[in-house]
Design a protein around this motif. Structure first.
Motif, PDB file in Angstrom:
ATOM      1  N   SER A   1       0.873  -1.172   0.080  1.00 60.03           N
ATOM      2  CA  SER A   1      -0.001   0.107   0.221  1.00 60.03           C
ATOM      3  C   SER A   1       0.971   1.283   0.101  1.00 60.03           C
ATOM      4  CB  SER A   1      -0.961   0.060   1.368  1.00 60.03           C
ATOM      5  OG  SER A   1      -0.126   0.057   2.340  1.00 60.03           O
ATOM      6  N   ILE A   2       2.081   1.350   0.850  1.00 61.16           N
ATOM      7  CA  ILE A   2       2.755   2.524   0.841  1.00 61.16           C
ATOM      8  C   ILE A   2       3.597   2.515  -0.661  1.00 61.16           C
ATOM      9  CG2 ILE A   2       4.818   3.429   1.959  1.00 61.16           C
ATOM     10  CD1 ILE A   2       2.335   3.295   3.556  1.00 61.16           C
ATOM     11  N   ILE A   3       4.060   1.411  -1.270  1.00 61.43           N
ATOM     12  CA  ILE A   3       4.683   1.517  -2.376  1.00 61.43           C
ATOM     13  C   ILE A   3       3.629   2.211  -3.443  1.00 61.43           C
ATOM     14  CG2 ILE A   3       5.635   0.448  -4.176  1.00 61.43           C
ATOM     15  CD1 ILE A   3       6.856  -1.664  -2.318  1.00 61.43           C
ATOM     16  N   LEU A   4       2.839   1.542  -3.373  1.00 60.42           N
ATOM     17  CA  LEU A   4       1.459   2.111  -4.500  1.00 60.42           C
ATOM     18  C   LEU A   4       1.185   3.484  -4.132  1.00 60.42           C
ATOM     19  CD1 LEU A   4      -0.898   1.841  -6.543  1.00 60.42           C
ATOM     20  CD2 LEU A   4      -2.308   1.023  -4.582  1.00 60.42           C
ATOM     21  N   MET A   5       0.836   3.870  -2.955  1.00 58.57           N
ATOM     22  CA  MET A   5       0.390   5.386  -2.604  1.00 58.57           C
ATOM     23  C   MET A   5       1.601   6.399  -2.998  1.00 58.57           C
ATOM     24  SD  MET A   5      -2.448   4.457  -2.348  1.00 58.57           S
ATOM     25  CE  MET A   5      -3.096   6.149  -2.390  1.00 58.57           C
ATOM     26  N   LEU A   6       2.779   5.960  -2.871  1.00 56.54           N
ATOM     27  CA  LEU A   6       4.002   6.779  -2.980  1.00 56.54           C
ATOM     28  C   LEU A   6       4.146   7.097  -4.778  1.00 56.54           C
ATOM     29  CD1 LEU A   6       6.564   5.661  -0.677  1.00 56.54           C
ATOM     30  CD2 LEU A   6       5.391   7.781  -0.544  1.00 56.54           C
ATOM     31  N   ILE A   7       3.887   6.036  -5.261  1.00 58.68           N
ATOM     32  CA  ILE A   7       3.875   6.111  -6.694  1.00 58.68           C
ATOM     33  C   ILE A   7       2.630   7.277  -7.108  1.00 58.68           C
ATOM     34  CG2 ILE A   7       3.554   4.930  -9.043  1.00 58.68           C
ATOM     35  CD1 ILE A   7       4.752   2.349  -7.661  1.00 58.68           C
ATOM     36  N   VAL A   8       1.728   6.849  -6.617  1.00 55.76           N
ATOM     37  CA  VAL A   8       0.217   7.639  -6.906  1.00 55.76           C
ATOM     38  C   VAL A   8       0.723   9.260  -6.685  1.00 55.76           C
ATOM     39  CG1 VAL A   8      -1.954   8.223  -6.505  1.00 55.76           C
ATOM     40  CG2 VAL A   8      -1.295   5.963  -6.791  1.00 55.76           C
ATOM     41  N   SER A   9       1.379   9.450  -5.498  1.00 54.94           N
ATOM     42  CA  SER A   9       1.504  10.886  -5.172  1.00 54.94           C
ATOM     43  C   SER A   9       2.315  11.434  -5.905  1.00 54.94           C
ATOM     44  CB  SER A   9       2.171  10.722  -3.659  1.00 54.94           C
ATOM     45  OG  SER A   9       1.291  10.464  -2.628  1.00 54.94           O
ATOM     46  N   CYS A  10       3.583  10.841  -6.311  1.00 58.07           N
ATOM     47  CA  CYS A  10       4.833  11.378  -7.117  1.00 58.07           C
ATOM     48  C   CYS A  10       4.229  11.693  -8.554  1.00 58.07           C
ATOM     49  CB  CYS A  10       5.644  10.231  -7.164  1.00 58.07           C
ATOM     50  SG  CYS A  10       6.768  10.181  -5.865  1.00 58.07           S
TER      51      CYS A  10
ATOM     52  N   GLY B   1     -10.150 -18.587  19.106  1.00 56.10           N
ATOM     53  CA  GLY B   1     -11.543 -19.209  19.042  1.00 56.10           C
ATOM     54  C   GLY B   1     -12.583 -18.328  18.464  1.00 56.10           C
ATOM     55  N   GLN B   2     -11.963 -17.206  17.971  1.00 59.31           N
ATOM     56  CA  GLN B   2     -12.965 -15.924  17.787  1.00 59.31           C
ATOM     57  C   GLN B   2     -12.968 -16.197  15.947  1.00 59.31           C
ATOM     58  OE1 GLN B   2     -10.579 -12.621  18.600  1.00 59.31           O
ATOM     59  NE2 GLN B   2     -11.170 -12.684  20.711  1.00 59.31           N
ATOM     60  N   GLU B   3     -14.355 -15.516  15.613  1.00 60.31           N
ATOM     61  CA  GLU B   3     -14.481 -15.513  14.259  1.00 60.31           C
ATOM     62  C   GLU B   3     -13.715 -14.601  13.609  1.00 60.31           C
ATOM     63  OE1 GLU B   3     -16.538 -16.614  10.772  1.00 60.31           O
ATOM     64  OE2 GLU B   3     -16.655 -17.489  12.750  1.00 60.31           O
ATOM     65  N   PRO B   4     -12.790 -14.754  12.503  1.00 53.59           N
ATOM     66  CA  PRO B   4     -11.879 -13.809  12.165  1.00 53.59           C
ATOM     67  C   PRO B   4     -12.645 -12.887  10.977  1.00 53.59           C
ATOM     68  CG  PRO B   4     -11.728 -15.793  10.964  1.00 53.59           C
ATOM     69  CD  PRO B   4     -12.707 -16.337  12.032  1.00 53.59           C
ATOM     70  N   HIS B   5     -12.204 -11.581  11.353  1.00 57.44           N
ATOM     71  CA  HIS B   5     -12.708 -10.439  10.242  1.00 57.44           C
ATOM     72  C   HIS B   5     -11.496  -9.718   9.876  1.00 57.44           C
ATOM     73  CE1 HIS B   5     -15.661  -7.697   8.543  1.00 57.44           C
ATOM     74  NE2 HIS B   5     -15.085  -6.737   8.999  1.00 57.44           N
ATOM     75  N   VAL B   6     -10.972  -9.917   8.765  1.00 56.26           N
ATOM     76  CA  VAL B   6      -9.731  -9.051   8.351  1.00 56.26           C
ATOM     77  C   VAL B   6     -10.003  -8.374   7.212  1.00 56.26           C
ATOM     78  CG1 VAL B   6      -7.497  -9.394   7.678  1.00 56.26           C
ATOM     79  CG2 VAL B   6      -8.201 -11.249   9.270  1.00 56.26           C
ATOM     80  N   GLU B   7      -9.686  -7.054   7.302  1.00 52.83           N
ATOM     81  CA  GLU B   7      -9.808  -6.006   6.381  1.00 52.83           C
ATOM     82  C   GLU B   7      -8.472  -5.587   5.729  1.00 52.83           C
ATOM     83  OE1 GLU B   7     -12.165  -3.002   7.635  1.00 52.83           O
ATOM     84  OE2 GLU B   7     -14.099  -4.489   7.107  1.00 52.83           O
ATOM     85  N   ILE B   8      -8.012  -5.526   4.439  1.00 54.04           N
ATOM     86  CA  ILE B   8      -6.635  -5.074   4.429  1.00 54.04           C
ATOM     87  C   ILE B   8      -6.746  -3.902   3.358  1.00 54.04           C
ATOM     88  CG2 ILE B   8      -4.662  -5.915   2.985  1.00 54.04           C
ATOM     89  CD1 ILE B   8      -5.581  -8.733   3.300  1.00 54.04           C
ATOM     90  N   ALA B   9      -6.036  -2.880   3.725  1.00 53.83           N
ATOM     91  CA  ALA B   9      -6.280  -1.330   2.985  1.00 53.83           C
ATOM     92  C   ALA B   9      -5.128  -1.341   2.182  1.00 53.83           C
ATOM     93  CB  ALA B   9      -6.405  -0.387   4.107  1.00 53.83           C
ATOM     94  N   PHE B  10      -5.509  -0.906   0.761  1.00 51.37           N
ATOM     95  CA  PHE B  10      -4.554  -0.763  -0.321  1.00 51.37           C
ATOM     96  C   PHE B  10      -4.457   0.779  -0.588  1.00 51.37           C
ATOM     97  CE2 PHE B  10      -5.101  -5.309  -0.681  1.00 51.37           C
ATOM     98  CZ  PHE B  10      -3.726  -5.886  -1.268  1.00 51.37           C
ATOM     99  N   TRP B  11      -5.511   1.603  -0.102  1.00 54.86           N
ATOM    100  CA  TRP B  11      -5.676   2.977  -0.616  1.00 54.86           C
ATOM    101  C   TRP B  11      -5.588   3.712   0.741  1.00 54.86           C
ATOM    102  CZ3 TRP B  11      -5.296   5.067  -5.467  1.00 54.86           C
ATOM    103  CH2 TRP B  11      -5.433   6.326  -5.572  1.00 54.86           C
TER     104      TRP B  11
END
Length: 270
Positions: free
Chosen positions: A17-26, A129-139
């Protein structure tokens, strides 16, 4: 909180995400500068040309306010680049977000590589023993990541001390022992504390803004009342975040100029 899309390559961790956003910013900053100077005209300047001229004039005034313009002129381009890059970076996380919702550790992959933060989150949830709820932020705003904010501060820190050593050697080393040699440890700590505060101020403000945006979005997902309440809250906070993003870009740049002026000018010139 969202997980960062971190993968391992060659034994090193890479945050996509950092690599992507740095490219977008530049890219955004480059396009603005390119479009603003593509068809320059004295008689009939375009809106982008007027905008760039205003930015450059504004930065020149800030440089002149911190040091003699004869010494400060080479740093105008640096300051313009800094203020534009940081402002654009601060704004990227405001319009929208791109979030991935894997349902298992096997799905948490990209380019054939496992996203280690997501895998660890799934494993931790399974162990508890929990229900997994995973979110991955790219932007997101790259300056909302401490590594980016501190890297920008470290870049200025290295430049400042390089200029001090090469341009003003005697005054640079003398400063560490003023007003008395016993103050050397305190003066040394001061230099590293300026590095820390320079980067953490930018990171803290932008990160806090994005956290609040995510809280408002979660409020909208609760029920109809939360969704209705989140609309004015989001509008107000988005407007305030633009103001904060602009202020933080200005503060970071003006502090960089102040640090540079302290090293390239002698005490007699202040």
């Amino acid at each position: 909180m969202h997980e960062a899309p971190i993968i391992m390559l060659g034994g090193m961790r890479f945050d996509l995400s950092i690599i992507l956003m740095l490219i977008v910013s530049c890219t955004v900053v480059f396009l603005i500068a390119k479009l603003a100077t593509r068809n320059m005209s004295v008689e009939n300047p375009g809106k982008l040309q007027n905008f760039m001229e205003w930015v450059i004039e504004f930065v020149q005034n800030q440089v002149a306010g911190t040091m003699d313009m004869k010494k400060g002129r080479p740093f105008v381009t640096l300051a313009v680049t800094l203020i534009m890059f940081i402002f654009v970076s601060n704004m990227l996380g405001l319009p929208f977000g791109i979030v991935m919702h894997p349902h298992s550790a096997e799905e948490a992959t990209i380019f054939g590589q496992p996203i280690i933060t997501a895998v660890e989150a799934f494993n931790s949830a399974a162990a508890a023993g929990q229900e997994p709820h995973v979110e991955i932020a790219f932007w997101k705003s790259p300056t909302a990541d401490v590594s980016v904010a501190m890297a920008l501060a470290a870049m200025i820190f290295i430049l400042v001390h390089f200029l001090g050593i090469t341009k003003n050697t005697k005054a640079y080393f003398k400063h560490y022992f003023e007003p008395y040699p016993v103050f050397f440890p305190i003066n040394l700590i001061e230099q590293f504390s300026s590095l820390l505060t320079h980067g953490m101020r930018l990171y803290g403000n932008i990160f806090a803004g994005e956290v609040l945006i995510s809280v408002i979005l979660k409020l909208a997902a609760v029920n109809v009342v939360g969704m209705i309440a989140s609309i004015p809250l989001m509008a107000i906070w988005q407007g305030f975040s633009i103001f904060v993003g602009a202020i933080q870009a200005f503060v970071f740049t003006i502090l960089a100029l102040v640090y540079i002026s302290q090293k390239v000018e002698t005490h007699d010139e202040h």
